[in-house]
Design an enzyme around this catalytic site. Structure first.
Site, mmCIF file in Angstrom:
data_model
loop_
_atom_site.group_PDB
_atom_site.id
_atom_site.type_symbol
_atom_site.label_atom_id
_atom_site.label_comp_id
_atom_site.label_asym_id
_atom_site.label_seq_id
_atom_site.Cartn_x
_atom_site.Cartn_y
_atom_site.Cartn_z
ATOM 1 N N GLU A 31 0.712 -1.066 0.126
ATOM 2 C CA GLU A 31 0.120 -0.120 0.165
ATOM 3 C C GLU A 31 0.871 1.243 0.066
ATOM 4 O O GLU A 31 2.213 1.167 0.401
ATOM 5 C CB GLU A 31 -0.911 0.072 1.196
ATOM 6 C CG GLU A 31 -1.949 -1.147 1.118
ATOM 7 C CD GLU A 31 -3.112 -0.980 2.172
ATOM 8 O OE1 GLU A 31 -3.923 -1.699 2.363
ATOM 9 O OE2 GLU A 31 -2.625 -0.244 3.406
ATOM 10 N N CYS B 144 -0.706 -4.581 -5.893
ATOM 11 C CA CYS B 144 -1.537 -5.803 -5.569
ATOM 12 C C CYS B 144 -0.493 -6.852 -5.345
ATOM 13 O O CYS B 144 0.451 -6.631 -6.362
ATOM 14 C CB CYS B 144 -2.769 -5.950 -6.404
ATOM 15 S SG CYS B 144 -3.953 -4.692 -6.443
ATOM 16 N N GLU C 191 -0.828 -9.822 -6.818
ATOM 17 C CA GLU C 191 -1.042 -10.445 -7.980
ATOM 18 C C GLU C 191 0.203 -9.725 -9.095
ATOM 19 O O GLU C 191 0.832 -10.369 -9.577
ATOM 20 C CB GLU C 191 -2.084 -10.666 -8.617
ATOM 21 C CG GLU C 191 -3.125 -11.248 -7.782
ATOM 22 C CD GLU C 191 -3.917 -10.299 -7.006
ATOM 23 O OE1 GLU C 191 -5.212 -10.884 -6.519
ATOM 24 O OE2 GLU C 191 -3.475 -9.427 -6.407
#
Length: 130
Positions: free
Chosen positions: A45, A54, A56
């Protein structure tokens, strides 16, 4: 290739602790298997929320940096028992970019329950290069 889901979940449970989530505390870890090699990522973040990365996409970046372009398996581990966790739209499109028809995706909750998807189930009618 046969995968050992129990071992993978244990790895992801350790890796998810590395996620940097000072705002949401919503930790996610991802393992990608491409050409029998594993690549990990966690969510990172940022106080400027659009800059957040993210798990992924973090794992995809590691895979591509290592010279691989085709994902065989994706395992996404969420630190919740939500039962409806799955990759966001941006990650779905990124996963599609490097997937093939046989790519399998597992969404795993912190109680080790999971759902399995094909890439087409995850992103129906996704935008693909020709």
């Amino acid at each position: 290739m046969k995968v050992n889901l129990e071992w993978i979940i244990k790895q992801l449970q350790m890796i998810v602790k590395r996620a940097y989530t000072p705002f949401s505390n919503f930790k996610v870890a991802c393992m990608i298997i491409a050409n029998n090699q594993t690549f990990f990522g966690v969510n990172i973040e940022n106080s400027s929320f659009p800059v957040t990365l993210c798990a992924e996409r973090s794992a995809i970046a590691s895979m591509v940096t290592s010279g691989h372009r085709k994902i065989d398996y994706v395992f996404v581990y969420f630190n919740t028992k939500n039962k409806s966790n799955s990759p966001c739209g941006m990650c779905r499109q990124n996963l599609l970019e490097f997937s093939h028809q046989k790519t399998k995706l597992f969404c795993i909750d912190n109680d080790s329950s999971y759902k399995q998807f094909s890439i087409d189930e995850l992103l129906m009618n996704g935008f693909k290069k020709s």
